[in-house]
Write a protein that holds these residues in place. Structure first.
Motif, PDB file in Angstrom:
ATOM      1  N   PRO A 238      -8.665 -31.366 -21.043  1.00  0.00           N
ATOM      2  CA  PRO A 238      -7.403 -31.786 -20.433  1.00  0.00           C
ATOM      3  C   PRO A 238      -7.606 -32.857 -19.355  1.00  0.00           C
ATOM      4  CG  PRO A 238      -7.751 -29.412 -20.164  1.00  0.00           C
ATOM      5  CD  PRO A 238      -8.831 -29.919 -21.028  1.00  0.00           C
ATOM      6  N   SER A 239      -8.719 -32.740 -18.628  1.00  0.00           N
ATOM      7  CA  SER A 239      -8.913 -33.682 -17.522  1.00  0.00           C
ATOM      8  C   SER A 239      -9.149 -35.099 -18.016  1.00  0.00           C
ATOM      9  CB  SER A 239     -10.083 -33.222 -16.654  1.00  0.00           C
ATOM     10  OG  SER A 239     -11.249 -33.133 -17.424  1.00  0.00           O
TER      11      SER A 239
ATOM     12  N   LEU B 105      -3.012 -37.207 -19.187  1.00  0.00           N
ATOM     13  CA  LEU B 105      -1.619 -36.764 -19.135  1.00  0.00           C
ATOM     14  C   LEU B 105      -1.390 -36.059 -17.802  1.00  0.00           C
ATOM     15  CD1 LEU B 105      -1.453 -35.139 -22.679  1.00  0.00           C
ATOM     16  CD2 LEU B 105      -0.832 -37.463 -22.049  1.00  0.00           C
ATOM     17  N   ALA B 106      -0.147 -36.038 -17.352  1.00  0.00           N
ATOM     18  CA  ALA B 106       0.170 -35.315 -16.121  1.00  0.00           C
ATOM     19  C   ALA B 106       1.142 -34.201 -16.465  1.00  0.00           C
ATOM     20  CB  ALA B 106       0.800 -36.240 -15.099  1.00  0.00           C
ATOM     21  N   MET B 107       1.025 -33.084 -15.749  1.00  0.00           N
ATOM     22  CA  MET B 107       1.890 -31.953 -16.080  1.00  0.00           C
ATOM     23  C   MET B 107       2.563 -31.435 -14.821  1.00  0.00           C
ATOM     24  SD  MET B 107       1.041 -28.999 -18.675  1.00  0.00           S
ATOM     25  CE  MET B 107       1.921 -27.479 -18.879  1.00  0.00           C
TER      26      MET B 107
ATOM     27  N   ALA C 248       2.721 -25.019  -8.943  1.00  0.00           N
ATOM     28  CA  ALA C 248       1.246 -25.070  -8.982  1.00  0.00           C
ATOM     29  C   ALA C 248       0.673 -26.099  -8.028  1.00  0.00           C
ATOM     30  CB  ALA C 248       0.754 -25.324 -10.417  1.00  0.00           C
ATOM     31  N   LEU C 249       1.192 -26.124  -6.808  1.00  0.00           N
ATOM     32  CA  LEU C 249       0.592 -26.996  -5.790  1.00  0.00           C
ATOM     33  C   LEU C 249      -0.649 -26.307  -5.245  1.00  0.00           C
ATOM     34  CD1 LEU C 249       3.851 -28.024  -3.927  1.00  0.00           C
ATOM     35  CD2 LEU C 249       2.603 -29.288  -5.682  1.00  0.00           C
ATOM     36  N   TYR C 250      -1.535 -27.094  -4.632  1.00  0.00           N
ATOM     37  CA  TYR C 250      -2.714 -26.502  -4.012  1.00  0.00           C
ATOM     38  C   TYR C 250      -2.324 -26.003  -2.627  1.00  0.00           C
ATOM     39  CZ  TYR C 250      -4.509 -29.436  -7.706  1.00  0.00           C
ATOM     40  OH  TYR C 250      -4.699 -30.037  -8.918  1.00  0.00           O
TER      41      TYR C 250
ATOM     42  N   HIS D 186      -3.807 -24.785  -0.172  1.00  0.00           N
ATOM     43  CA  HIS D 186      -4.654 -25.037   0.993  1.00  0.00           C
ATOM     44  C   HIS D 186      -4.647 -26.496   1.418  1.00  0.00           C
ATOM     45  CE1 HIS D 186      -6.888 -25.754  -2.638  1.00  0.00           C
ATOM     46  NE2 HIS D 186      -7.849 -26.358  -1.978  1.00  0.00           N
TER      47      HIS D 186
ATOM     48  N   PHE E  91      -4.799 -35.832  -4.423  1.00  0.00           N
ATOM     49  CA  PHE E  91      -5.868 -35.143  -5.154  1.00  0.00           C
ATOM     50  C   PHE E  91      -6.300 -35.829  -6.460  1.00  0.00           C
ATOM     51  CE2 PHE E  91      -7.617 -31.727  -7.810  1.00  0.00           C
ATOM     52  CZ  PHE E  91      -8.637 -31.307  -6.986  1.00  0.00           C
ATOM     53  N   PRO E  92      -5.360 -36.087  -7.392  1.00  0.00           N
ATOM     54  CA  PRO E  92      -5.808 -36.718  -8.645  1.00  0.00           C
ATOM     55  C   PRO E  92      -6.436 -38.087  -8.421  1.00  0.00           C
ATOM     56  CG  PRO E  92      -3.409 -36.571  -8.550  1.00  0.00           C
ATOM     57  CD  PRO E  92      -3.925 -35.783  -7.404  1.00  0.00           C
TER      58      PRO E  92
ATOM     59  N   ARG F 252      -8.069 -39.027  -5.660  1.00  0.00           N
ATOM     60  CA  ARG F 252      -9.387 -38.817  -5.064  1.00  0.00           C
ATOM     61  C   ARG F 252     -10.392 -38.434  -6.154  1.00  0.00           C
ATOM     62  NH1 ARG F 252     -11.740 -34.438  -2.245  1.00  0.00           N
ATOM     63  NH2 ARG F 252      -9.864 -33.177  -2.307  1.00  0.00           N
ATOM     64  N   MET F 253      -9.934 -37.618  -7.111  1.00  0.00           N
ATOM     65  CA  MET F 253     -10.821 -37.184  -8.187  1.00  0.00           C
ATOM     66  C   MET F 253     -11.215 -38.350  -9.080  1.00  0.00           C
ATOM     67  SD  MET F 253     -11.595 -34.128  -7.765  1.00  0.00           S
ATOM     68  CE  MET F 253     -11.380 -34.149  -6.018  1.00  0.00           C
TER      69      MET F 253
ATOM     70  N   ARG G   4       2.635 -35.784  -7.301  1.00  0.00           N
ATOM     71  CA  ARG G   4       1.239 -35.661  -7.694  1.00  0.00           C
ATOM     72  C   ARG G   4       1.044 -36.173  -9.119  1.00  0.00           C
ATOM     73  NH1 ARG G   4      -1.045 -29.653  -7.537  1.00  0.00           N
ATOM     74  NH2 ARG G   4       0.290 -29.490  -9.341  1.00  0.00           N
TER      75      ARG G   4
ATOM     76  N   ARG H 242      -0.795 -41.024 -10.596  1.00  0.00           N
ATOM     77  CA  ARG H 242      -1.967 -41.371 -11.399  1.00  0.00           C
ATOM     78  C   ARG H 242      -1.634 -42.172 -12.641  1.00  0.00           C
ATOM     79  NH1 ARG H 242      -3.296 -36.326 -14.594  1.00  0.00           N
ATOM     80  NH2 ARG H 242      -4.971 -37.760 -15.124  1.00  0.00           N
TER      81      ARG H 242
ATOM     82  N   LYS I  12      -7.141 -29.033 -13.693  1.00  0.00           N
ATOM     83  CA  LYS I  12      -7.638 -29.638 -14.940  1.00  0.00           C
ATOM     84  C   LYS I  12      -6.802 -30.870 -15.279  1.00  0.00           C
ATOM     85  CE  LYS I  12      -8.798 -25.343 -17.359  1.00  0.00           C
ATOM     86  NZ  LYS I  12     -10.183 -25.097 -17.020  1.00  0.00           N
TER      87      LYS I  12
ATOM     88  N   ASP J 246      -5.178 -32.705 -13.316  1.00  0.00           N
ATOM     89  CA  ASP J 246      -5.397 -33.757 -12.330  1.00  0.00           C
ATOM     90  C   ASP J 246      -6.758 -34.429 -12.483  1.00  0.00           C
ATOM     91  OD1 ASP J 246      -2.949 -33.658 -11.197  1.00  0.00           O
ATOM     92  OD2 ASP J 246      -3.499 -32.348  -9.546  1.00  0.00           O
ATOM     93  N   GLY J 247      -7.489 -34.041 -13.496  1.00  0.00           N
ATOM     94  CA  GLY J 247      -8.705 -34.781 -13.811  1.00  0.00           C
ATOM     95  C   GLY J 247      -9.989 -34.255 -13.193  1.00  0.00           C
TER      96      GLY J 247
END
Ligand SMILES: Nc1ncnc2c1ncn2[C@@H]1O[C@H](COP(=O)(O)OP(=O)(O)OP(=O)(O)O)[C@@H](O)[C@H]1O
Ligand SMILES: [Mg+2]
Lengths: 333, 278
Positions: free
Chosen positions: A72-73, A77-79, A85-87, A89, A98-99, A101-102, A146, A150, B177, B179-180
């Motif tokens: 999936p990563s 695609l973005a979901m 389903a936010l982080y 913390h 986040f995406p 930065r990744m 979010r 991307r 996942k 988010d990559g």
């Protein structure tokens, strides 16, 4: 660019097959909506496209590339999830970043995109809060933020608005539609909500038990449902389905007439019955008519208000060119 | 009204008293141990010096000067720290996989892991000694103690982590996942920060278990890797028990862990109740 194709995709959980072989094409830039009763496999189909579930057989193609085995990563695609389903913390800013930065984007570029996203989603004042300090609507906007930063090939939404109250839902619906018009990115949207499906979609996919019953534009489905299931599923209140001799008169096993295509009279008409419950919405009135001898209940929708009450005798006349006919197998004639 | 208030007040007093009694009952052995450690060996067995005696530091001086307390303590720290780190390094990915990508038999694997705790340790004493001493040649090394402590605690650590990870909504991991992020990224960026409290209490508990372990540390070491458990064991002299000396050694062995436990009470309670107490 985001054309998504499913080729003979199936999915089984253990021994139960929830998606029998299925083919579907979603064109680049299209807004596709999956609808169907609860448990019909809408989420499963979306997760197969996302890669969060593995296909039991068949292939998923994005822009012509087979991605069935791609994680999936890496699908680009973005979901947006129903539960946001936010982080928890991370602050809103970090969530949105986040995406990026990744993917190793530069800090400056990240900041620019965060500001742009925050502005378009009205989140500028909340960037330093944690998700726990936001309302449901704001959280869902963060989740959308979010997703957009991307530049995904396509957006996948799984009932994103169903945890929001009615007023907020209307607002967010418009925001998402506008977002689609502005960006022109492919979107796949799962919903239970008739209005969302009808107003947002370029293309609606009606599913039942993992099988596609019909694919078409909202008005296609409304005017020309291919079978009884779609006829009953699209439209609110539901289409009246009549299986008695009345249907035989039209050389069909079943005829369908939408509540808004019946006219009401207190003096004469084609069918007669007694008023059960009358729901006055102000702009419309829904009248539930019993004892017609056609079906348990016939629903009528008339615009404006009408003075009828429980037990009144009433006459109904269908608009002749709005009668849908179905054969014994439930298929449109 | 008054009666209800009064009876609940009596109930409160009753409960408090009971809690104190139980608390003191559990605390008493430690108190006794510390008290005895300040008596001479001769005084320690005399009833007339039960509570009133002339305190002496002789036992502690003796322990550090003649018994090399610090070497044992250093071994305890080294083996417990490294065993805990190693256990978590293996346990976290393992629990992660089972919590978020369960297979058909995941539940069985978990049960099987727990079942290894049911094996009587004495049953494998001979093979373990023979294997480590005569074949592998790692008897009485830090390496061996670390591996043994890790393996002993692995099942319980994985179970605890699994329970904590299960509480994290699946969607958050899935969002990661989408988010990559790859698997390691998920663990580093999402799982560990979110389960931090649970991981910390698991680590603490694991460390305490390692520190307190006595069966294997006593039997698989002689001098080089001997821990504080071995020091206590070694002071059970054949000529009879020297209670003063033994108490000092024991107090010095359990002391660090009691202090650690005291400072981390909250994490410990959370760890032992699997987060049921919020
Ligand atoms: N992980 C799973 N294991 C076993 N069965 C599953 C699993 N996920 C989904 N199913 C089954 O697959 C079918 C389709 O589920 P899915 O979640 O796709 O339905 P849905 O159309 O999204 O329903 P809803 O509108 O209620 O969200 C259901 O019958 C469900 O019980
Ligand atoms: Mg669903």
């Amino acid at each position: 660019m985001g054309k998504i194709v499913l080729e003979n995709v199936t999915k089984s959980f253990g021994d139960t097959q929830v998606i029998p072989p299925l083919n579907l094409t979603i064109e680049d830039g299209e807004f596709a909506v999956f609808v169907g009763p609860s448990g019909c496999g809408k989420s499963t189909l979306l997760r197969l496209i996302a890669g969060l579930e593995d296909c039991t057989s068949g292939d998923v193609l994005i822009n012509g590339d087979v991605v069935t085995q791609v994680s999936p990563s890496k699908r680009g695609l973005a979901m947006v999830f129903q539960t946001y389903a936010l982080y928890p913390h991370m602050t809103v800013r970090k969530n949105i970043a986040f995406p990026m930065r990744m993917s190793g984007m530069s800090e400056a570029e990240q900041e620019k995109k965060i500001q742009a996203a925050a502005e378009s989603l009205n989140l500028t004042d909340y960037l330093d809060r944690k998700p726990g300090q936001l309302s449901g609507g704001q959280r869902q906007r963060v989740a959308i933020g979010r997703a957009i930063v991307r530049d995904p090939k396509a957006f996948l939404f799984d009932e994103p608005l169903s945890n929001l109250d009615a007023a907020l839902r209307v607002g967010m619906r418009l925001e998402i539609s506008e977002m689609h018009a502005r960006m022109g990115t492919t979107m796949i949207y799962v919903t239970h909500d008739q209005v969302e499906a009808m107003t947002m979609a370029d293309k609606i996919v009606v599913l039942q038990a993992g099988v596609i019953e019909q694919v078409g534009s909202p008005l296609d489905l409304y005017h020309k449902p291919q079978n009884e299931f779609v006829a009953g599923f699209i439209g609110s209140p539901k289409m009246n389905l009549i299986k008695t001799d009345e249907a035989a008169k039209h050389n069909a096993a079943t005829i369908g007439i939408r509540p808004e295509h019946l006219t009401v009279s207190t003096t004469d008409g084609a069918w007669k019955g007694t008023v059960g419950v009358a729901e006055h919405l102000g702009s419309d009135t829904f009248i539930h008519v019993h004892d017609t001898g056609l079906a348990d209940m016939i629903t009528v929708r008339i615009s404006g208000d009408i003075a009828v009450k429980h037990g009144d005798r009433i006459f109904l006349t269908p608009e002749a060119d709005q009668i849908h006919k179905f054969d014994a197998n439930g298929l449109r004639i | 009204m008054a009666i209800v208030a009064q009876s609940s007040k009596y109930g409160q007093i009753g409960r408090t008293t009971l809690a104190w009694i139980v608390g003191l009952l559990f605390f008493f052995p430690i108190f006794w141990l510390v008290l005895t450690s300040f008596k001479t060996d001769a005084d320690a067995v005399k009833p007339e010096f039960l509570l009133f005696f002339t305190p002496t530091l002789e036992n502690y001086v003796n322990m550090t000067e003649n018994y090399d307390y610090w070497r044992f303590a250093r071994n305890s720290v080294i083996t417990s720290v490294f065993a805990t780190v190693f256990t978590l390094a293996v346990g976290i990915p393992c629990a992660y996989a089972m919590a978020f990508n369960p297979a058909r038999r995941t539940k069985d694997v978990l049960m099987w892991m727990l079942s290894t705790k049911m094996l009587p340790a004495a049953g494998v004493l001979y093979p373990m000694t023979f294997l480590t001493k005569n074949i592998l040649g790692i008897f009485d090394t830090h390496f061996l103690v670390i591996i043994v402590l890790s393996l002993i605690n692995m099942p319980i650590v994985i179970w605890m982590l699994f329970t904590y990870f299960k509480e994290i909504p699946r969607e958050i991991i899935e969002a990661g996942k989408m988010d990559g992020v790859n698997t390691w990224g998920e663990i580093r960026e999402i799982l560990i920060p979110l389960a931090w409290g649970g991981i910390a209490s698991t680590a603490l508990l694991c460390f305490i278990f390692c520190w307190n372990e006595a069966y294997w540390t006593v039997r698989l070491t002689t001098t080089d890797a001997a821990t504080l458990s071995k020091l206590i064991e070694g002071n059970r002299a054949p000529e009879g028990l020297f209670f003063g000396r033994l108490s000092a050694v024991s107090a010095a062995a359990v002391g660090p862990i009691v202090v650690l436990g005291w400072f981390c009470q909250k994490q410990l309670v959370q760890g032992l109740t699997f987060g049921a107490v919020k």
